[in-house]
Design a protein around this motif. Structure first.
Motif, PDB file in Angstrom:
ATOM      1  N   VAL A 119       0.863  -1.179   0.000  1.00  2.94           N
ATOM      2  CA  VAL A 119       0.000   0.000   0.000  1.00  2.94           C
ATOM      3  C   VAL A 119       0.905   1.237   0.000  1.00  2.94           C
ATOM      4  O   VAL A 119       1.879   1.288   0.746  1.00  2.94           O
ATOM      5  N   VAL A 120       0.569   2.226  -0.812  1.00  2.00           N
ATOM      6  CA  VAL A 120       1.367   3.452  -0.883  1.00  2.00           C
ATOM      7  C   VAL A 120       1.074   4.309   0.346  1.00  2.00           C
ATOM      8  O   VAL A 120      -0.069   4.684   0.588  1.00  2.00           O
ATOM      9  N   VAL A 121       2.111   4.589   1.131  1.00  5.69           N
ATOM     10  CA  VAL A 121       1.981   5.419   2.320  1.00  5.69           C
ATOM     11  C   VAL A 121       2.280   6.872   1.973  1.00  5.69           C
ATOM     12  O   VAL A 121       1.586   7.787   2.409  1.00  5.69           O
ATOM     13  N   GLU A 122       3.325   7.086   1.181  1.00  8.88           N
ATOM     14  CA  GLU A 122       3.734   8.435   0.795  1.00  8.88           C
ATOM     15  C   GLU A 122       4.253   8.375  -0.635  1.00  8.88           C
ATOM     16  O   GLU A 122       4.943   7.437  -1.012  1.00  8.88           O
ATOM     17  N   ARG A 123       3.921   9.404  -1.424  1.00 10.78           N
ATOM     18  CA  ARG A 123       4.368   9.427  -2.822  1.00 10.78           C
ATOM     19  C   ARG A 123       4.687  10.865  -3.226  1.00 10.78           C
ATOM     20  O   ARG A 123       3.975  11.792  -2.871  1.00 10.78           O
ATOM     21  N   ASN A 124       5.762  11.013  -3.986  1.00  8.54           N
ATOM     22  CA  ASN A 124       6.150  12.313  -4.514  1.00  8.54           C
ATOM     23  C   ASN A 124       6.568  12.107  -5.967  1.00  8.54           C
ATOM     24  O   ASN A 124       7.533  11.407  -6.243  1.00  8.54           O
ATOM     25  N   ASP A 125       5.832  12.716  -6.889  1.00 10.79           N
ATOM     26  CA  ASP A 125       6.125  12.543  -8.315  1.00 10.79           C
ATOM     27  C   ASP A 125       7.175  13.514  -8.829  1.00 10.79           C
ATOM     28  O   ASP A 125       7.693  13.340  -9.924  1.00 10.79           O
ATOM     29  N   LYS A 126       7.514  14.519  -8.067  1.00  7.99           N
ATOM     30  CA  LYS A 126       8.526  15.483  -8.537  1.00  7.99           C
ATOM     31  C   LYS A 126       9.930  14.919  -8.398  1.00  7.99           C
ATOM     32  O   LYS A 126      10.790  15.201  -9.222  1.00  7.99           O
ATOM     33  N   LEU A 127      10.183  14.124  -7.348  1.00  8.75           N
ATOM     34  CA  LEU A 127      11.558  13.642  -7.142  1.00  8.75           C
ATOM     35  C   LEU A 127      11.923  12.383  -7.932  1.00  8.75           C
ATOM     36  O   LEU A 127      13.081  12.300  -8.324  1.00  8.75           O
ATOM     37  N   PRO A 128      11.253  11.430  -8.289  1.00  6.86           N
ATOM     38  CA  PRO A 128      10.097  10.700  -7.777  1.00  6.86           C
ATOM     39  C   PRO A 128      10.506   9.609  -6.770  1.00  6.86           C
ATOM     40  O   PRO A 128      11.505   8.940  -6.945  1.00  6.86           O
ATOM     41  N   TYR A 129       9.696   9.467  -5.738  1.00  4.96           N
ATOM     42  CA  TYR A 129       9.890   8.395  -4.758  1.00  4.96           C
ATOM     43  C   TYR A 129       8.553   8.036  -4.129  1.00  4.96           C
ATOM     44  O   TYR A 129       7.601   8.817  -4.209  1.00  4.96           O
ATOM     45  N   ALA A 130       8.490   6.866  -3.536  1.00  5.72           N
ATOM     46  CA  ALA A 130       7.292   6.426  -2.831  1.00  5.72           C
ATOM     47  C   ALA A 130       7.700   5.493  -1.699  1.00  5.72           C
ATOM     48  O   ALA A 130       8.666   4.734  -1.817  1.00  5.72           O
ATOM     49  N   VAL A 131       6.950   5.568  -0.611  1.00  8.74           N
ATOM     50  CA  VAL A 131       7.138   4.665   0.522  1.00  8.74           C
ATOM     51  C   VAL A 131       5.942   3.724   0.522  1.00  8.74           C
ATOM     52  O   VAL A 131       4.796   4.168   0.510  1.00  8.74           O
ATOM     53  N   LEU A 132       6.224   2.422   0.521  1.00 14.20           N
ATOM     54  CA  LEU A 132       5.180   1.404   0.466  1.00 14.20           C
ATOM     55  C   LEU A 132       5.199   0.557   1.731  1.00 14.20           C
ATOM     56  O   LEU A 132       6.257   0.317   2.315  1.00 14.20           O
ATOM     57  N   LEU A 133       4.032   0.080   2.132  1.00 18.39           N
ATOM     58  CA  LEU A 133       3.895  -0.712   3.343  1.00 18.39           C
ATOM     59  C   LEU A 133       3.093  -1.970   3.048  1.00 18.39           C
ATOM     60  O   LEU A 133       2.072  -1.916   2.367  1.00 18.39           O
ATOM     61  N   LYS A 134       3.579  -3.092   3.553  1.00 13.20           N
ATOM     62  CA  LYS A 134       2.843  -4.351   3.476  1.00 13.20           C
ATOM     63  C   LYS A 134       2.554  -4.758   4.910  1.00 13.20           C
ATOM     64  O   LYS A 134       3.470  -4.934   5.713  1.00 13.20           O
ATOM     65  N   LYS A 135       1.271  -4.882   5.240  1.00 13.85           N
ATOM     66  CA  LYS A 135       0.877  -5.131   6.620  1.00 13.85           C
ATOM     67  C   LYS A 135       1.249  -6.538   7.082  1.00 13.85           C
ATOM     68  O   LYS A 135       1.460  -7.443   6.276  1.00 13.85           O
ATOM     69  N   LYS A 136       1.307  -6.662   8.383  1.00 13.35           N
ATOM     70  CA  LYS A 136       1.667  -7.923   9.027  1.00 13.35           C
ATOM     71  C   LYS A 136       0.571  -8.965   8.804  1.00 13.35           C
ATOM     72  O   LYS A 136      -0.609  -8.656   8.887  1.00 13.35           O
ATOM     73  N   LYS A 137       0.975 -10.205   8.502  1.00 13.04           N
ATOM     74  CA  LYS A 137       0.033 -11.302   8.350  1.00 13.04           C
ATOM     75  C   LYS A 137      -0.114 -12.026   9.684  1.00 13.04           C
ATOM     76  O   LYS A 137       0.849 -12.165  10.435  1.00 13.04           O
ATOM     77  N   LYS A 138      -1.310 -12.490   9.957  1.00 12.43           N
ATOM     78  CA  LYS A 138      -1.545 -13.244  11.176  1.00 12.43           C
ATOM     79  C   LYS A 138      -1.245 -14.718  10.905  1.00 12.43           C
ATOM     80  O   LYS A 138      -1.671 -15.284   9.905  1.00 12.43           O
ATOM     81  N   VAL A 139      -0.502 -15.338  11.819  1.00 16.16           N
ATOM     82  CA  VAL A 139      -0.118 -16.743  11.680  1.00 16.16           C
ATOM     83  C   VAL A 139      -1.091 -17.591  12.489  1.00 16.16           C
ATOM     84  O   VAL A 139      -1.336 -17.326  13.668  1.00 16.16           O
ATOM     85  N   ASP A 140      -1.645 -18.622  11.856  1.00 12.12           N
ATOM     86  CA  ASP A 140      -2.535 -19.552  12.542  1.00 12.12           C
ATOM     87  C   ASP A 140      -1.675 -20.639  13.194  1.00 12.12           C
ATOM     88  O   ASP A 140      -1.311 -21.627  12.567  1.00 12.12           O
ATOM     89  N   HIS A 141      -1.335 -20.434  14.459  1.00 11.09           N
ATOM     90  CA  HIS A 141      -0.431 -21.348  15.145  1.00 11.09           C
ATOM     91  C   HIS A 141      -1.064 -22.717  15.407  1.00 11.09           C
ATOM     92  O   HIS A 141      -0.365 -23.730  15.399  1.00 11.09           O
ATOM     93  N   PHE A 142      -2.368 -22.766  15.620  1.00 13.52           N
ATOM     94  CA  PHE A 142      -3.022 -24.056  15.841  1.00 13.52           C
ATOM     95  C   PHE A 142      -2.914 -24.932  14.594  1.00 13.52           C
ATOM     96  O   PHE A 142      -2.560 -26.111  14.681  1.00 13.52           O
TER      97      PHE A 142
END
Length: 99
Positions: free
Chosen positions: A28-51
């Motif tokens: 998911v794009v958290v921050e984006r700048n098209d003039k420089l250009p750069y973007a910070v992307l985030l992938k959320k934590k997955k839940k592990v089914d331990h059982f």
């Protein structure tokens, strides 16, 4: 010789295609700048089914423990990356610190 605006447009198109491929992989794009250009992307934590993993661990007589540890320690963690185009027009990707 190409003009500066043509080079910038090509770099922006390269940048946009990289972002599109990363967002299709779950980032998911958290921050984006098209003039420089750069973007910070985030992938959320997955839940592990331990059982469920414990059941597989017992069924495989412990062989699943290697995969279970990998899933718990590496795959399930949140990831934050920086994607940018340098001054030469080359795209690069760098991991961000998740303090």
């Amino acid at each position: 010789m190409e003009t500066n605006s043509t080079i910038m447009e090509e770099n922006l198109m390269k940048f946009s295609s990289i972002l599109a491929s990363k967002t299709s992989n779950g980032f998911v794009v958290v921050e984006r700048n098209d003039k420089l250009p750069y973007a910070v992307l985030l992938k959320k934590k997955k839940k592990v089914d331990h059982f469920f993993n414990f059941v597989i661990f017992c069924a495989t007589l412990g062989l699943w423990s290697i995969a279970w540890i990998y899933i718990t320690q590496v795959s399930s963690k949140a990831k934050k990356i920086l994607i940018a185009i340098d001054e030469d027009g080359n795209p690069f990707e760098e991991k961000c610190y998740m303090g």
